[in-house]
Design an enzyme around this catalytic site. Structure first.
Site, PDB file in Angstrom:
ATOM      1  N   LYS A  97      -3.068   0.868  10.092  1.00  0.00           N
ATOM      2  CA  LYS A  97      -2.850   0.866   8.643  1.00  0.00           C
ATOM      3  C   LYS A  97      -1.397   1.270   8.400  1.00  0.00           C
ATOM      4  CE  LYS A  97      -4.656   2.629   4.265  1.00  0.00           C
ATOM      5  NZ  LYS A  97      -3.334   2.747   3.630  1.00  0.00           N
TER       6      LYS A  97
ATOM      7  N   PHE B 135      -0.931  -9.508   7.387  1.00  0.00           N
ATOM      8  CA  PHE B 135      -2.271  -9.411   7.973  1.00  0.00           C
ATOM      9  C   PHE B 135      -3.262 -10.445   7.450  1.00  0.00           C
ATOM     10  CE2 PHE B 135      -1.728  -5.879   4.866  1.00  0.00           C
ATOM     11  CZ  PHE B 135      -2.535  -6.351   3.834  1.00  0.00           C
TER      12      PHE B 135
ATOM     13  N   LYS C 125     -10.879   1.038   5.477  1.00  0.00           N
ATOM     14  CA  LYS C 125      -9.809   1.880   5.993  1.00  0.00           C
ATOM     15  C   LYS C 125     -10.413   3.058   6.744  1.00  0.00           C
ATOM     16  CE  LYS C 125      -9.218   4.057   1.422  1.00  0.00           C
ATOM     17  NZ  LYS C 125      -8.244   4.320   0.327  1.00  0.00           N
TER      18      LYS C 125
END
Length: 284
Positions: free
Chosen positions: A49, A121, A197
């Protein structure tokens, strides 16, 4: 039929602007939910991340998540494809402030932009599920003339223990956390568990709706922010603020990121601590 206001504007030679075509309409981006141990990892890809500014390339222009145009230098975007790309404008681990100040400046600083990367991404307009879109991205990137446009490395997630080990390794190297992307997911501009996440703590965003004067050493400056979550819950956020932030607090209407340790029975965050102003979040 033109109304009175439209006729007046036309008489004055002013352009009529339709609200639906406003340039600052926020792009419809896929947003992440939070991973919890015990959730199935079947069919997920995992990547780092990146802590920067969400960047959306619509084929002609770079935008922030909040719908603000990014004034990148011409050389930075010259070799980008005409297909939309979703990614993060990133300056490296631990350099969030540099990424924000560079991406938000309306006068591009060449020296600052030389330190930026566009970590891509996803391809929002590409047909197929994420695994198919990833295959298309791997054919598209890298771009020889634009080495600062980087394909985010993806690997298959396995067990929770291995995911935790990768998270620990990433955080020790200065990373923020991990992202999980379901391979079979279509690109949908909403928050859902197709995108997750993974972080060593919980965090969320809230909008500043008030300032509270402090006591003692903070008696003449900010003691706590009053913030409101997207669900409409309000609470005080006083921990984690620096002296500089208390002297010059985030403005009413600004979005901030805070970290916390779970929620109480009423749904409010426990041990909430201010982290930073989230410059690329949508503003009301």
């Amino acid at each position: 039929m033109l109304n009175r206001r439209s006729l007046l504007l036309a008489t004055l030679g002013l352009a009529l602007v339709q609200p639906a075509l406003a340039r600052n309409a926020a792009p419809s981006l896929m947003l992440a939910d939070v991973y919890r141990p015990g959730m199935s990892l079947a069919d997920y890809w995992v990547s780092e991340k990146y802590d920067g500014v969400r960047g959306y390339w619509d084929g002609k222009q770079l935008w922030t998540r909040g719908g603000e145009p990014v004034a990148a230098p011409a050389w930075f975007i010259a070799s980008l494809p005409k297909q939309p790309l979703d990614g993060e404008l990133w300056a490296g681990r631990g350099r969030f402030s540099h990424a924000v100040s560079t991406a938000r400046s309306q006068t591009p600083n060449d020296v600052a932009w030389r330190e930026m990367r566009f970590m891509v991404f996803d391809m929002p307009a590409q047909p197929g599920d994420f695994t198919a879109r990833l295959a298309a991205l791997r054919k598209l990137l890298p771009i020889t003339d634009a080495p600062w446009v980087v394909l985010v490395p993806q690997e298959r997630a396995t067990t929770h223990a291995e995911l935790q080990a990768l998270l620990d390794k990433t955080v020790k190297m200065g990373g923020e956390g991990l992202m999980l992307h379901r391979g079979s997911s279509l690109y949908r501009g909403e928050r859902n568990n197709d995108l997750l996440k993974v972080k060593p703590y919980d965090d969320a965003e809230a909008r500043v709706v008030g300032h509270m004067t402090g006591k003692g050493r903070n008696s003449h400056r900010l003691g706590a922010l009053v913030v409101e979550t997207p669900e409409g819950k309000r609470f005080k956020l006083g921990s984690g603020l620096t002296d500089a932030e208390r002297e010059n607090p985030p403005a009413i209407g600004a979005w901030v990121t805070y970290r916390f340790n779970g929620t109480n029975a009423s749904g409010l965050p426990r041990f909430a601590r201010f982290m930073r102003v989230r410059e690329d979040a949508p503003h009301s």
